[in-house]
Design an enzyme around this catalytic site. Sequence first.
Site: not given
Length: 303
Positions: A20, A22, A82, A114, A169, A224, A274
């Site tokens: 996939s 993005e 998203h 974020d 989580n 990043f 991905h």
Amino acid sequence: MTDFSARRSHQAALSPITASFEFFPPKSDKMAETLWSTVKRLETLNPSFVSVTYGAGGSTRERTHKTVERILNETDLLPAAHLTCVGASQTEVDEIVRDYWDLGVRHLVALRGDPLEGIGSRYTPHNNGYPYASDLVAGIKKIADFDISVSGYPEKHPESGSWQSEIDNLKRKVDAGADRIITQYFFDNDLFDDYLDRIAAAGINVPVVPGILPIHNFEQTMVFSAKCGTSIPQWLARRFTGLHNDPETRKLVGVSIACEQVMDLVDRGINDFHFYTMNRADLTYAICHMLGMGQQAPENMAA
């Protein structure tokens, strides 16, 4: 090889590779042109779906919606939108979810998001919003039976205090209805194996799709990665040494690194990936082509 890796079926490594892609919504007409050229080129690889990122704020949400709508209407691709918890009330988010369902979108990527002030700032839930991704997943499932992907972090989310809290989580998101986990990009496959061991030990059984970042700009990737908690192995940094003013060689190195990483994961039993395309087709297309995606044998060649 870890215990989890040893338990993987050998047949999985023989299965076709799927992927996939993005994208992020364009901010200008020129960026839209570049994005659409990328979409059309990568469409030929027959990805399982393509996702479009989302930021807080009305204009950003609208760009995401328009990009998803165009992909849905003008291609044969399956778009995944998203959606985050940031900067919107539950009522606003629920309305967006219903709009996507009415549009024909059936796959959402549910994220906490974020902080509005940027990565590294303290996250504060919206007063009337969904506090965390697990709450968002549960809210989406109440509205319609979307296919939902959530994020995973092979090196822990930067805000996680421990691996226990990280996996707890993640399990909350899966228990709320998530169908798959898409990971943050990473460069050390042993870390991904360790992550799968932790997930298996917690009884999480949904597919885990590794995120792959083809490196276009090593300096930007370094910056990043420091923010999102992805480590840069020394061997990888050495491969880009001396190539600051050599973009063509950088591309070749970037393709080589990503191909090596993916093929090693295939050897470990992973077939689905991905790719974070950065809205550029060149590296991702080359990598996927080398992995056999979208290839057809020329008619004049014997089978």
